[in-house]
Design an enzyme around this catalytic site. Sequence first.
Site, short mmCIF file in Angstrom:
data_model
loop_
_atom_site.label_atom_id
_atom_site.label_comp_id
_atom_site.label_asym_id
_atom_site.label_seq_id
_atom_site.Cartn_x
_atom_site.Cartn_y
_atom_site.Cartn_z
N TYR A 237 -11.32 -27.99 4.79
CA TYR A 237 -12.05 -28.38 3.58
C TYR A 237 -12.19 -29.90 3.54
O TYR A 237 -11.30 -30.64 3.98
CB TYR A 237 -11.32 -27.91 2.32
CG TYR A 237 -11.22 -26.41 2.20
CD1 TYR A 237 -12.27 -25.68 1.67
CD2 TYR A 237 -10.09 -25.73 2.64
CE1 TYR A 237 -12.20 -24.29 1.56
CE2 TYR A 237 -10.01 -24.34 2.54
CZ TYR A 237 -11.06 -23.64 2.00
OH TYR A 237 -10.98 -22.28 1.90
N ASP B 202 -13.26 -14.89 4.71
CA ASP B 202 -13.71 -16.17 4.16
C ASP B 202 -14.90 -16.00 3.23
O ASP B 202 -16.06 -16.09 3.61
CB ASP B 202 -14.06 -17.12 5.31
CG ASP B 202 -14.30 -18.55 4.85
OD1 ASP B 202 -14.36 -18.78 3.63
OD2 ASP B 202 -14.44 -19.43 5.72
N GLN C 282 -10.76 -15.57 9.03
CA GLN C 282 -12.20 -15.71 9.22
C GLN C 282 -12.98 -14.55 8.63
O GLN C 282 -14.02 -14.74 7.99
CB GLN C 282 -12.53 -15.86 10.70
CG GLN C 282 -12.16 -17.22 11.27
CD GLN C 282 -12.55 -17.37 12.72
OE1 GLN C 282 -12.97 -16.42 13.37
NE2 GLN C 282 -12.41 -18.57 13.25
N SER D 100 -17.39 -19.05 2.80
CA SER D 100 -18.39 -19.20 3.86
C SER D 100 -19.50 -18.17 3.74
O SER D 100 -20.68 -18.48 3.89
CB SER D 100 -17.72 -19.10 5.23
OG SER D 100 -16.89 -20.22 5.47
N ARG E 74 -8.39 -21.76 5.79
CA ARG E 74 -9.37 -21.59 6.86
C ARG E 74 -8.64 -21.60 8.20
O ARG E 74 -8.63 -22.59 8.93
CB ARG E 74 -10.44 -22.67 6.77
CG ARG E 74 -11.45 -22.31 5.69
CD ARG E 74 -12.62 -23.23 5.59
NE ARG E 74 -13.67 -22.64 4.78
CZ ARG E 74 -14.65 -23.33 4.23
NH1 ARG E 74 -14.73 -24.62 4.40
NH2 ARG E 74 -15.57 -22.71 3.52
#
Length: 396
Positions: free
Chosen positions: A243, A144, A141, A147, A136
């Site tokens: 995390y 991901d 991003q 997410s 992360r």
Amino acid sequence: MIRVLVPRERQPGETRVAATPETVKRLRGRGCAVWLERQAGLRSGYADEAYAEAGAELFQGEGPEAAERWAEADVVLAVQTPGAPGTEAEAGGSGLEALRPEALLLGLLNPHGDHSLIERLERQRLSAVALELLPRISRAQAMDVLSSQANIAGYKAVLLAAAALDRFFPMLMTAAGTVQPARVVVLGAGVAGLQAVATARRLGALVKVSDVRPAAREQVESLGARFIEPPRLEEAPGEVGGYAREAGAVFLEAQRQLLAPHLAEADVVITTAQVPGRPAPLLITREMLGLLRPGAVVVDLAVGQGGNCAGSRSDASVDVDGVTVIGAGNLPASLPQHASALYARNLAALLEALIQEGELRLDPEDPLLDPCLLSHAGVCRREDLRPARAGQEVAA
């Protein structure tokens, strides 16, 4: 030209697909040939014709044509590992065993749970990126996957709870009197938890949120929810690399004690606490379930890792003394069109980052790849994920 293959998912209950017509166009624009198994996107709402119009070459999932495609592919984009335990048998000539050496597999490979994965990758001399292990960092991003899929899970969890609950979510003013809003407690303020908060608030519920990180208060309160302070102990778990870390027994017990009075007031509890590679923390014991009123609903999003709630069962709804406990194992697959669209964009972004000057280049030392590149041309890079040699231990 880089040859990208997209198979039909064969895991029971898996309705997503690893490419959409949108991402096929995107990859074609980067000079890739995209080979897609017929009906791969059907359960996600994407017709073969749409893929063909986007530039994909369709092939039958079995027979000589499938064998040829798999043997020539440079990259396989998948949701779950082709041929993993519990998967519908692959057609002859397809699956990891049909890939040429040094081909690359990208997907949610379940590296902590599939104990045969490393051996299969080594045997075929394959490279593989497990998207669960993607770091992360700012560069990642747009890639991901956890997410993007957790957003869907948090949203759908609230809808499941609302459908199972014995009362309205919003406050209603009626001729027969005022109906008070439902009270929701969300355990975990990660991506799934925050989406659950936002969805419950949109439906008019009063929401409280518990998280082990005091810093989560600002995000929780910005969504109109109340934050439940974590235990003030020195051993607070916090997080590493974006995390959550595993909490100790003393911290967990203190957290349960703090949660008890809030559970006694709740109509709905949504649990989202997970630690990569570890069993999910047990936040609601069998005794604590007795604090909830009859008719209350618990949705356990961590059931795949053992569950945050005692008695939860994967993809099942269980009645525990009048409390409905829903084990929600793979909620993104229940909204496959949007789940696939987001997942496919994540994959496309990652693959684009690996394409340089028209060639696929894997640099194991790249901070983007280092933690998630399980094997490179058949050489295992994550010995901690090899059960036979590491006792099934995983990285913190």
